[in-house]
Design a protein around this motif. Sequence first.
Motif, PDB file in Angstrom:
ATOM      1  N   ALA A 113       3.834   3.349   4.912  1.00  0.00           N
ATOM      2  CA  ALA A 113       3.177   2.739   6.356  1.00  0.00           C
ATOM      3  C   ALA A 113       1.777   2.768   6.059  1.00  0.00           C
ATOM      4  N   ALA A 380       6.369  -5.126   6.733  1.00  0.00           N
ATOM      5  CA  ALA A 380       5.814  -4.647   8.280  1.00  0.00           C
ATOM      6  C   ALA A 380       5.582  -5.686   9.160  1.00  0.00           C
ATOM      7  N   VAL A 428       8.189  -1.238   8.720  1.00  0.00           N
ATOM      8  CA  VAL A 428       6.788  -0.556   8.863  1.00  0.00           C
ATOM      9  C   VAL A 428       6.386  -1.118  10.118  1.00  0.00           C
ATOM     10  N   SER A 445       0.360   3.231  11.877  1.00  0.00           N
ATOM     11  CA  SER A 445       1.659   2.381  11.654  1.00  0.00           C
ATOM     12  C   SER A 445       2.487   3.685  11.215  1.00  0.00           C
ATOM     13  N   LEU A 447       6.657   4.380   9.531  1.00  0.00           N
ATOM     14  CA  LEU A 447       7.980   3.658   9.009  1.00  0.00           C
ATOM     15  C   LEU A 447       9.208   4.157   9.548  1.00  0.00           C
TER      16      LEU A 447
END
Length: 573
Positions: A113, A380, A428, A445, A447
């Motif tokens: 992340a 992501a 992510v 961020s 995960l």
Amino acid sequence: MIFKNIKFIYALLLVGVFACDPMQDVYDDLDKGSTGGVTSDVAFTMTEDDFELALPIAENGSDSSSMNSFYNFTDEQARKYIPYILSEKFPQLAKGSSANVTYAQYQGSSSTANTYSRASVYTLDAEDYESAGESVGMAGFFSPSYPASAYVPAILLAEVQDPTEDQVYGVSYKYSVTDPEFDYENAGDQTVYVEGFTEDISAYTVKEVSGDLAVWTYVIYSDGSAQGSGYSGGAQENEEWLVSPEIDLSGLTEAKLHMSHVTRFLDGNAVSDFLNVKISTDYTGDIATATWETVSFPDWVDGGSSNTAVEVEAMIDAYAGSKVTLAFAYKSSSTIAPRWQLAEIKVTTPGSVGVIAEDPTNMTDYYSYSGGAWSKDNGAYYLTAADYDAMGAPGQYDNFSSSVPADPYIITYLKTNYPFAQEEDELVVVYKYYSSSAGATQTRSNLYTVVGGSWTAYSAVIDATLLFAFDGTAWVPDNTIKITFGAPDYTWISENFKDKNPGGSSNMGTYGNFSCFEWSDDQIFDAITSRLDVIYSSIEEGQKYQVTYSIYCGASSEPSLAVIYQGGAWEKL
């Protein structure tokens, strides 16, 4: 008989009391240990009180916080402090004892992340959109027929200097869910200011510099003009300026001055010696105190007639965004008295092509560099304003906070938007978070992984287990896995050692154990480690095992074999 019955009932009561606590046997052994110690295996999960036992030996503030504020350890802290906790908690245990300790382990944020939340972000500008082609350049955004991924790799290749292998970049851009349509009606020059002198020159102010003649007058030629002339029975020496009202160019980035005029009787002399257009941003009524610059018209030549004006143009972009005043400075001498007629003065700015499309929104995608090229990285997703709005409370400020935590909302978002995600799929999610302690909105961020059919957030704190052994002096971390062989294990050995030990395999198939009359120590070692190879298909270097097995040597017993896997082979301990 009565007393015997009473004793029997009392014995039952004692059994009932101690059967309620699964650790009672351990506690009983520990009591025995007070007269010499006892070897025992214990297992427990650390509580807040257990963490605080190690506070007296904390080496720094970080360690203290782990013990009395967060109640968790890093793996390094656990190996350092849990031995002390065990010595405080179980002082009676003797050499050979073990403790299987479960504790809250801080493993930090996800490195996967962090790759995205800490990546540099490049925001596309007008030139970048123009580099993607005419349609994207005029629109100023991407759309379904013109996706960002088709153009961004080339843009990054030009903009990012010396990228490194596997480097990740965020790219912020505008995107509309509909393709643009273009309205060219207002694409030409747009008039900002115009004066045609159709009736008089009263909108302008005459400023005398020298001489007695009234140089600037109104004439009817070309549907009305402002005329400057120093001729009265002959050339007269004069200088006089015709000054415009203030012209507002605020809000413009480009501007062009158009002058439709007639110039005559210069007799081959340079225009600039007698006729000039001046511009100022600080004129307040006195031409002598203002700052003036001369406007250059590249194509200004002597010519035209009273009924046919010619147009010349000059770029005045340097003054776009300001308020300006124009001055038409006329000069004559005793021998040269040119005639200057101004038919129209106009200022324009380039128009724009009308774009018809759904309002674009701000998006951020990630791209990674590999093998000399950039490509879209789908690992992501960056939440948009529309995403926050759809979640409800986060939409108020387009961010999360301590009162609006990210994980519950994002997990619901993922369930809705990725309904067909498969087991172990991961993504992510990058988001904005307002930190009250920092007093700022940060990029964060996490995960998220599908586990057991549900999206699960990566946790910085997990339950972890460490095994410790008491060597008679101190508790030391021990990775030994303890296992007791059962019927499936003996069946496997009996079937797979028929060639190596026919008699032993046959005996084991009948009795379900080893026989020291049929199995040597080396054969037992070979059989047990071969079975371990099957039970644990992936064995790490340095892993220890303690295997308890059943053997008959005239009487049955259950000894243990300690082995370690190192250098790609098994060894006895």
